[in-house]
Design a protein around this motif. Structure first.
Motif, PDB file in Angstrom:
ATOM      1  N   LEU A 387      98.161  40.359   7.687  1.00 24.66           N
ATOM      2  CA  LEU A 387      97.632  41.147   8.809  1.00 24.66           C
ATOM      3  C   LEU A 387      98.125  40.607  10.151  1.00 24.66           C
ATOM      4  O   LEU A 387      98.603  41.350  11.021  1.00 24.66           O
ATOM      5  N   TYR A 388      98.035  39.232  10.279  1.00 24.19           N
ATOM      6  CA  TYR A 388      98.433  38.646  11.574  1.00 24.19           C
ATOM      7  C   TYR A 388      99.945  38.707  11.787  1.00 24.19           C
ATOM      8  O   TYR A 388     100.429  38.847  12.910  1.00 24.19           O
ATOM      9  N   ALA A 389     100.686  38.650  10.706  1.00 26.58           N
ATOM     10  CA  ALA A 389     102.149  38.769  10.831  1.00 26.58           C
ATOM     11  C   ALA A 389     102.508  40.187  11.299  1.00 26.58           C
ATOM     12  O   ALA A 389     103.361  40.377  12.185  1.00 26.58           O
ATOM     13  N   GLU A 390     101.817  41.216  10.709  1.00 22.63           N
ATOM     14  CA  GLU A 390     102.064  42.610  11.100  1.00 22.63           C
ATOM     15  C   GLU A 390     101.692  42.817  12.591  1.00 22.63           C
ATOM     16  O   GLU A 390     102.419  43.467  13.339  1.00 22.63           O
ATOM     17  N   MET A 391     100.511  42.192  12.940  1.00 23.26           N
ATOM     18  CA  MET A 391     100.057  42.336  14.337  1.00 23.26           C
ATOM     19  C   MET A 391     101.074  41.718  15.305  1.00 23.26           C
ATOM     20  O   MET A 391     101.419  42.302  16.341  1.00 23.26           O
ATOM     21  N   ALA A 392     101.600  40.545  14.922  1.00 20.25           N
ATOM     22  CA  ALA A 392     102.585  39.877  15.797  1.00 20.25           C
ATOM     23  C   ALA A 392     103.840  40.730  15.929  1.00 20.25           C
ATOM     24  O   ALA A 392     104.420  40.844  17.021  1.00 20.25           O
ATOM     25  N   LEU A 393     104.230  41.357  14.826  1.00 17.47           N
ATOM     26  CA  LEU A 393     105.438  42.174  14.859  1.00 17.47           C
ATOM     27  C   LEU A 393     105.228  43.443  15.704  1.00 17.47           C
ATOM     28  O   LEU A 393     106.103  43.849  16.476  1.00 17.47           O
ATOM     29  N   ASP A 394     104.003  44.044  15.512  1.00 17.24           N
ATOM     30  CA  ASP A 394     103.745  45.308  16.211  1.00 17.24           C
ATOM     31  C   ASP A 394     103.486  45.105  17.714  1.00 17.24           C
ATOM     32  O   ASP A 394     104.070  45.767  18.555  1.00 17.24           O
ATOM     33  N   GLU A 395     102.561  44.166  17.962  1.00 23.30           N
ATOM     34  CA  GLU A 395     102.104  44.049  19.353  1.00 23.30           C
ATOM     35  C   GLU A 395     102.783  42.912  20.116  1.00 23.30           C
ATOM     36  O   GLU A 395     102.655  42.812  21.342  1.00 23.30           O
ATOM     37  N   GLY A 396     103.514  42.092  19.454  1.00 26.18           N
ATOM     38  CA  GLY A 396     104.134  40.913  20.072  1.00 26.18           C
ATOM     39  C   GLY A 396     105.216  41.279  21.083  1.00 26.18           C
ATOM     40  O   GLY A 396     105.472  40.510  22.019  1.00 26.18           O
ATOM     41  N   LYS A 397     105.851  42.460  20.888  1.00 25.58           N
ATOM     42  CA  LYS A 397     106.919  42.843  21.800  1.00 25.58           C
ATOM     43  C   LYS A 397     106.357  43.035  23.204  1.00 25.58           C
ATOM     44  O   LYS A 397     106.975  42.694  24.205  1.00 25.58           O
ATOM     45  N   ASN A 398     105.118  43.593  23.261  1.00 28.37           N
ATOM     46  CA  ASN A 398     104.520  43.903  24.562  1.00 28.37           C
ATOM     47  C   ASN A 398     103.763  42.703  25.131  1.00 28.37           C
ATOM     48  O   ASN A 398     103.738  42.487  26.330  1.00 28.37           O
ATOM     49  N   ASP A 399     103.089  41.992  24.238  1.00 35.36           N
ATOM     50  CA  ASP A 399     102.213  40.914  24.726  1.00 35.36           C
ATOM     51  C   ASP A 399     102.530  39.603  23.993  1.00 35.36           C
ATOM     52  O   ASP A 399     102.123  39.391  22.841  1.00 35.36           O
ATOM     53  N   PRO A 400     103.254  38.676  24.626  1.00 32.78           N
ATOM     54  CA  PRO A 400     103.658  37.428  23.941  1.00 32.78           C
ATOM     55  C   PRO A 400     102.446  36.562  23.567  1.00 32.78           C
ATOM     56  O   PRO A 400     102.518  35.792  22.599  1.00 32.78           O
ATOM     57  N   GLY A 404     101.384  34.312  19.968  1.00 35.53           N
ATOM     58  CA  GLY A 404     100.901  32.932  19.901  1.00 35.53           C
ATOM     59  C   GLY A 404      99.607  32.840  19.117  1.00 35.53           C
ATOM     60  O   GLY A 404      99.458  31.971  18.227  1.00 35.53           O
ATOM     61  N   ASN A 405      98.663  33.778  19.437  1.00 35.41           N
ATOM     62  CA  ASN A 405      97.383  33.758  18.699  1.00 35.41           C
ATOM     63  C   ASN A 405      97.576  34.005  17.204  1.00 35.41           C
ATOM     64  O   ASN A 405      96.973  33.338  16.355  1.00 35.41           O
ATOM     65  N   CYS A 406      98.455  34.994  16.948  1.00 35.80           N
ATOM     66  CA  CYS A 406      98.699  35.328  15.527  1.00 35.80           C
ATOM     67  C   CYS A 406      99.297  34.146  14.771  1.00 35.80           C
ATOM     68  O   CYS A 406      98.907  33.820  13.633  1.00 35.80           O
ATOM     69  N   LEU A 407     100.279  33.512  15.372  1.00 36.30           N
ATOM     70  CA  LEU A 407     100.922  32.362  14.707  1.00 36.30           C
ATOM     71  C   LEU A 407      99.915  31.231  14.462  1.00 36.30           C
ATOM     72  O   LEU A 407      99.962  30.534  13.438  1.00 36.30           O
ATOM     73  N   ASN A 408      99.013  31.088  15.436  1.00 42.30           N
ATOM     74  CA  ASN A 408      97.979  30.055  15.287  1.00 42.30           C
ATOM     75  C   ASN A 408      97.102  30.314  14.052  1.00 42.30           C
ATOM     76  O   ASN A 408      96.849  29.419  13.237  1.00 42.30           O
ATOM     77  N   VAL A 409      96.676  31.599  13.931  1.00 42.16           N
ATOM     78  CA  VAL A 409      95.846  31.969  12.757  1.00 42.16           C
ATOM     79  C   VAL A 409      96.645  31.791  11.465  1.00 42.16           C
ATOM     80  O   VAL A 409      96.153  31.251  10.460  1.00 42.16           O
ATOM     81  N   ILE A 410      97.877  32.270  11.518  1.00 43.28           N
ATOM     82  CA  ILE A 410      98.736  32.147  10.308  1.00 43.28           C
ATOM     83  C   ILE A 410      98.872  30.679   9.904  1.00 43.28           C
ATOM     84  O   ILE A 410      98.781  30.324   8.727  1.00 43.28           O
ATOM     85  N   ASN A 411      99.052  29.810  10.907  1.00 45.97           N
ATOM     86  CA  ASN A 411      99.190  28.377  10.637  1.00 45.97           C
ATOM     87  C   ASN A 411      97.933  27.821   9.949  1.00 45.97           C
ATOM     88  O   ASN A 411      98.021  27.091   8.954  1.00 45.97           O
TER      89      ASN A 411
END
Ligand code: ADP
Length: 594
Positions: A387-400, A404-411
């Motif tokens: 879920l967090y990987a998809e969110m980072a891919l979808d929304e990461g382009k607009n909001d860096p 960061g938050n997604c990668l933190n959760v994934i970690n």
């Protein structure tokens, strides 16, 4: 009695032979005597005839025919002659002992005819004597004398022979009696030997009458001695067999008593022939009350009894398994009864094997729960990661910042995955007995600050007061760094998990008398007596409703204790329900660990 008959026949044969030889001897003696008597009679007749012939020559020369005739009559009467006559060459009888036979009354003055030739070898009863009458002619005297032997002539001989025969018979009877007593024994022994050779083995049947003499008595005593030796060797063999059998059965029963499973051997009548100690303990009955008792007196479950009856009665008995739950106060015990025939050819004997499978069942349930839990635990972080990987891919382009938050959760989820997989691997190694250590120098003054850092944020988040009481100088130990840290994580993680917000968790480290002691204390839910005793079992989780909502596998404490034990130490627990728990690691600081 065959041998007696043989002796009788032998006696009769000998008696017959004796009588036959006595008779033959009597006959031969009589005939010899008869011959002698006849010969003597013939000699006498011959001598008398010769004298008569000479006298007749003189008297006939003087023409005294009548005198001759009287002499003939007198001689015939005296000697018992059948014939006695004087015959001229022409056949005329001039004188005869039987006067009517005379054919010529008067003696002729002269007559012719050759002189009679007498056969010197003439034998028998007829005798002829030549007569030469001077101046007149030749004639002959014929005498026939059949010797008449009187009836009593033989009796002395016969009486003698009869006496000898009687004496011989008496002697034979005495001998027979003697032979019966001595030869009887020998023959009876011979008969016994032949019957033995013919297959007769009974010593009583081989015995002979002791009245048959010393040989029979010696034979009987020989048999008795053999019987004694036979019995003695049989007794010795039996004793040896019994001793060895008793020894092996004693050892077998000791071995059966050591078993943790209960063993009950049932006979055809469903009575217990053997009960081991474990069976008595599991069925909560005294062993002596169970032996020889009917199975229904110590097993009440109808399904088990039916299985026993089926196993002992049917022609095709098979193994039957029945599980029975028993309530002992608050605790529930699960017993498994395996009923099986002992062996196919011995229909009727059955063996009941009783096992306490309570622990096994709990472990199985825990294992199933663990599999479900592990699946759930694996799926949750994986889902989060996805879920967090998809969110980072979808929304990461607009909001860096989202990236960061997604990668933190994934970690964090990856760490969680790593811990779960590590637990599973460790428990697999423990189960397989292959859990081993890779020892290195482990600086404890690095380990505890790291631990403090790892759990600091979590404690704050859960509103727990986390305290570390560390000595000023911490030792360096020889240990498997990862596994040692895993054990500490499991204890501290549990303290955090099972302590409600507002509680306190304290880690205290002391080094005392060559021992490293680490206490992990909390003011959490605590444990009752049973949970405290079983907390270190694999897959075990307390029956407390409050932990149902807390994630766990029941493996953390088992892994921690196994790891610490591999390092030469141990983990113990003190706990009180609703007050808190203290888990203590004790580790010797020997050369191996320092
Ligand atoms: P889990 O993954 O369930 O925590 P553990 O083996 O670590 O497995 O612990 C076994 C059980 O022991 C737990 O389920 C819990 O019931 C009990 N337990 C362990 N630590 C504590 C604690 N600090 N306080 C109360 N109960 C505890």
């Amino acid at each position: 009695m065959r041998y007696e008959f043989q002796i009788l026949v032998a006696g009769l044969v000998v008696a017959g032979l004796l009588l036959a030889s006595a008779g033959a001897t009597a006959w031969w003696a009589a005939s010899v005597q008869k011959g002698v008597l006849q010969q003597s009679h013939a000699d006498q007749v011959r001598a008398a005839g010769s004298v008569l012939a000479q006298s007749a020559e003189v008297l006939l020369a003087d023409n005294e025919l009548s005198s001759v005739r009287r002499m003939l009559i007198a001689l015939a009467r005296e000697r018992g002659l059948q014939r006695c006559r004087i015959v001229l060459p022409d056949g005329n009888v001039v004188a005869d002992a039987t006067p009517s036979s005379i054919t010529l009354r008067e003696l002729p003055a002269q007559w012719s005819g050759a002189a009679t030739v007498v056969d010197a070898d003439a034998q028998g009863s007829a005798h002829v004597f030549p007569i030469t009458v001077p101046g007149r002619g030749n004639a002959r005297l014929e005498i026939t004398a059949e010797a008449e032997i009187p009836a009593g002539a033989y009796w002395p001989l016969q009486a003698g022979l009869g006496g000898i025969s009687i004496v011989a018979l008496i002697a034979m009877m005495i001998l027979y009696r003697h032979a019966t007593s001595s030869l009887g024994g020998v023959l009876a022994i011979r008969q016994a030997l032949l019957s033995r050779q013919g297959g007769q083995a009974s010593l009583e049947a081989l015995e002979v009458s002791p009245d048959l003499g010393p040989e029979a008595q010696a034979w009987n005593s020989l048999l008795a001695e053999q019987e004694r030796e036979h019995k003695q060797s049989a007794l010795q063999k039996t004793t040896e067999t019994v001793t060895s059998h008793r020894g092996s059965s004693d050892r077998l029963s000791i071995a059966c008593d050591v078993l943790s499973q209960g063993l009950i051997l049932l006979g055809k009548d469903l009575r217990a022939e053997y009960v081991n100690g474990a069976a008595a303990a599991l069925l909560q009955t005294k062993r002596e009350d169970m032996i020889s008792a009917e199975v229904s007196t110590f097993i009440k479950d109808e399904r088990v009894l039916a299985a026993c009856r089926a196993s002992t009665a049917g022609p095709m008995p098979r193994r039957m398994i029945v599980e029975v739950e028993r309530c002992d106060g608050e605790a529930t015990t699960l017993l498994r009864f395996i009923v099986r025939p002992v062996r196919r050819e011995d229909i009727g004997a059955a063996m009941i094997i009783v096992e306490d499978i309570t622990q096994q069942r709990v472990a199985e349930e825990s294992r199933h729960a663990f599999v479900a839990q592990a699946t759930h635990e694996l799926r949750t972080p994986l889902t989060n990661i996805r879920l967090y990987a998809e969110m980072a891919l979808d929304e990461g382009k607009n909001d860096p910042t989202v990236v960061g938050n997604c990668l933190n959760v994934i970690n964090q989820e990856v760490f969680r995955l790593d811990r779960i997989v590590g637990d599973i691997l460790s428990i697999a190694e423990i189960e397989a007995g292959t859990l081993s250590l890779k020892k290195n120098d482990v600086r404890l003054d690095e380990v505890f600050p790291e631990l403090q850092a790892d759990y600091g944020a979590q404690a704050a988040e859960k509103q727990l007061k986390l305290t570390f009481n560390l000595p000023p100088k911490l030792p360096v130990i020889r240990a498997d760094r990862d596994k040692f840290r895993l054990a500490l994580h499991n204890l501290l993680g549990n303290a955090m998990k099972y302590t409600p917000p507002g509680g306190q968790v304290t880690v205290t480290v002391t080094v005392d008398q060559g021992r490293l002691v680490i206490d992990v204390a909390d003011t959490g839910i605590g444990m009752n007596e049973e949970d405290r005793q079983r907390a270190f079992e694999k897959f075990y989780r307390a029956k407390d409703d409050r932990i149902a909502t807390i994630k766990g596998s029941g493996l953390g404490l088992a892994i921690a204790r196994e790891v610490i034990r591999l390092h030469g130490g141990d983990v113990v627990v003190q706990s009180e329900l609703n007050k808190g728990s203290t888990f203590t690691i004790g580790l010797p600081l020997t050369e191996a660990t320092t």
